[in-house]
Write an enzyme that holds these catalytic residues in place. Structure first.
Site, PDB file in Angstrom:
ATOM      1  N   GLN A  75       0.831  -1.210   0.000  1.00 19.77           N
ATOM      2  CA  GLN A  75       0.000   0.000   0.000  1.00 19.77           C
ATOM      3  C   GLN A  75       0.869   1.265   0.000  1.00 19.77           C
ATOM      4  O   GLN A  75       0.557   2.250   0.663  1.00 19.77           O
ATOM      5  CB  GLN A  75      -0.943  -0.007   1.206  1.00 19.77           C
ATOM      6  N   SER A  76       1.945   1.260  -0.762  1.00 19.77           N
ATOM      7  CA  SER A  76       2.844   2.412  -0.792  1.00 19.77           C
ATOM      8  C   SER A  76       2.186   3.637  -1.428  1.00 19.77           C
ATOM      9  O   SER A  76       1.727   3.594  -2.568  1.00 19.77           O
ATOM     10  CB  SER A  76       4.091   2.046  -1.595  1.00 19.77           C
TER      11      SER A  76
END
Ligand SMILES: *Cc1c(COP(=O)(O)O)cnc(C)c1O
Length: 340
Positions: A75-76
């Site tokens: 989930q960068s």
């Protein structure tokens, strides 16, 4: 300090607002809390990586790159902002996503930032947790180069001296907004991860002799390690700017007491902070970074670490797109607030 000497692609919506949080300040009963809205930098739901990418992408263009690569957690936010910036510039983008949490939640793996990565046309490939991601990235970049692509590799979080210039610029912006409005700032608090945000801010603050202490709330590494990372990058950033030595080791303060079980795993106080900001100020935090940063800020207020009447600025680094990958953390709210 003359940042215009460095190549930059102007894309962020700047300056971001500096706003007072009346309801949160009243609830906590301590300092006057302000927020610097870097969640509003404008690019694909915003966030702090956009300021760094303004300088990094200018380097990519200068070297004639046709492809950019970077890496981050599944989930960068950094990966998502890189994908968006690449789309805007007509560059191809490949992202390496590291599974740091081991979650097999469908939304965590496919919704939120991952959905946006793909909407922007970036390709992604996954890596198991704990690998040397920089080395993984270089190996893929070499393969792409062998195919004839011109690849510009951006480090995780965009955290090198070029990226940190974006936060030197933010330090100038905050102080200039404060000066214009006659606001004395007593403290700045922000989440700190790959270190570029805190390193750029402290370099800017020290270079202009602002006299404003900065505290980074860690999201991954232990305090000593985090401070060392920030200090090293701040020193290299100051050198790049032509003011070596402006940042002293003691200017770098990180507190990793709010990390919990690990990177990307929210604690109860992370979720409480997210709810408080959403319900008192209509501001969306995230479960990985700004929620932990705000949990630190709230705890400091409750413990009297800031005096009544002091003015504290929380730098909101963005990340709300990740909420949609973490909806399972809020299942209780879903149940409690759905009425017949
Ligand atoms: C990357 C990120 C941070 C941390 O910034 P660093 O420069 O990596 O220390 C904080 N908040 C959000 C939302 C981020 O995406």
């Amino acid at each position: 300090m003359h940042l215009a000497r460095f190549p930059r692609v102007f894309l962020a919506h700047l300056p971001t607002p500096l706003e007072r949080l009346d309801r949160l300040s009243k609830e906590l009963g301590g300092p006057e809390i302000w927020i610097k809205r870097d969640d509003c930098t404008g690019l694909s739901t915003g966030g702090n990586k956009t300021r760094k990418l303004e300088f990094l992408m200018a380097e990519a263009l200068a070297m004639g790159a046709d492809t950019v690569m970077t890496q981050g957690a599944t989930q960068s936010n950094h990966a998502r902002q890189t994908a968006a910036f690449a789309a805007k510039l007509g560059l191809q983008c490949h992202l390496l996503l590291e599974d740091r949490t081991g979650s097999n939640d469908g939304n965590y793996n496919h919704n939120g930032n991952v959905l946006l990565d793909h909407l922007h046309g970036a390709t992604t490939s996954k890596r198991q947790g704990g690998l040397d991601m920089q080395a993984e990235m270089e190996a893929v970049a070499d393969r792409l180069r062998a195919e004839g692509r011109k690849v510009y590799v951006i480090p995780g979080g965009g955290s090198n001296p070029t990226g940190a210039l974006g936060y030197v610029n933010c330090a100038f912006e905050i102080v200039s907004q404060a000066n214009d409005r006659g606001l004395r700032i007593d403290h700045i608090v922000t989440a700190t991860g790959s270190a570029g945000t805190q390193a750029g801010l402290i370099t800017g603050l020290k270079a202009m002799n602002a006299g404003i202490p900065l505290t980074g709330i860690g999201v991954r590494a232990p305090k000593e390690k985090q401070e060392e990372n920030v200090f090293n990058l701040a020193c290299r950033t100051a050198e790049k700017l032509g003011c070596p030595g402006v940042v002293k080791r003691e200017d770098v303060v990180a507190d990793s007491s709010y990390v919990g079980a690990g990177y990307g795993i929210p604690r109860a106080d992370t979720l409480e902070a997210i709810r408080m900001f959403a319900q008192l100020e209509a501001i969306l935090l995230d479960p990985v970074y700004s929620g932990k940063g705000a949990a630190g800020l709230i705890d400091y207020c409750r413990k009297g670490r800031f005096k009544k009447g002091e003015r504290v600025v929380f730098l909101h680094t963005g990340g709300s797109a990740a909420l949609f990958g973490y909806d399972s953390q809020f299942a209780e709210d879903d149940k409690a607030l759905t009425v017949a």
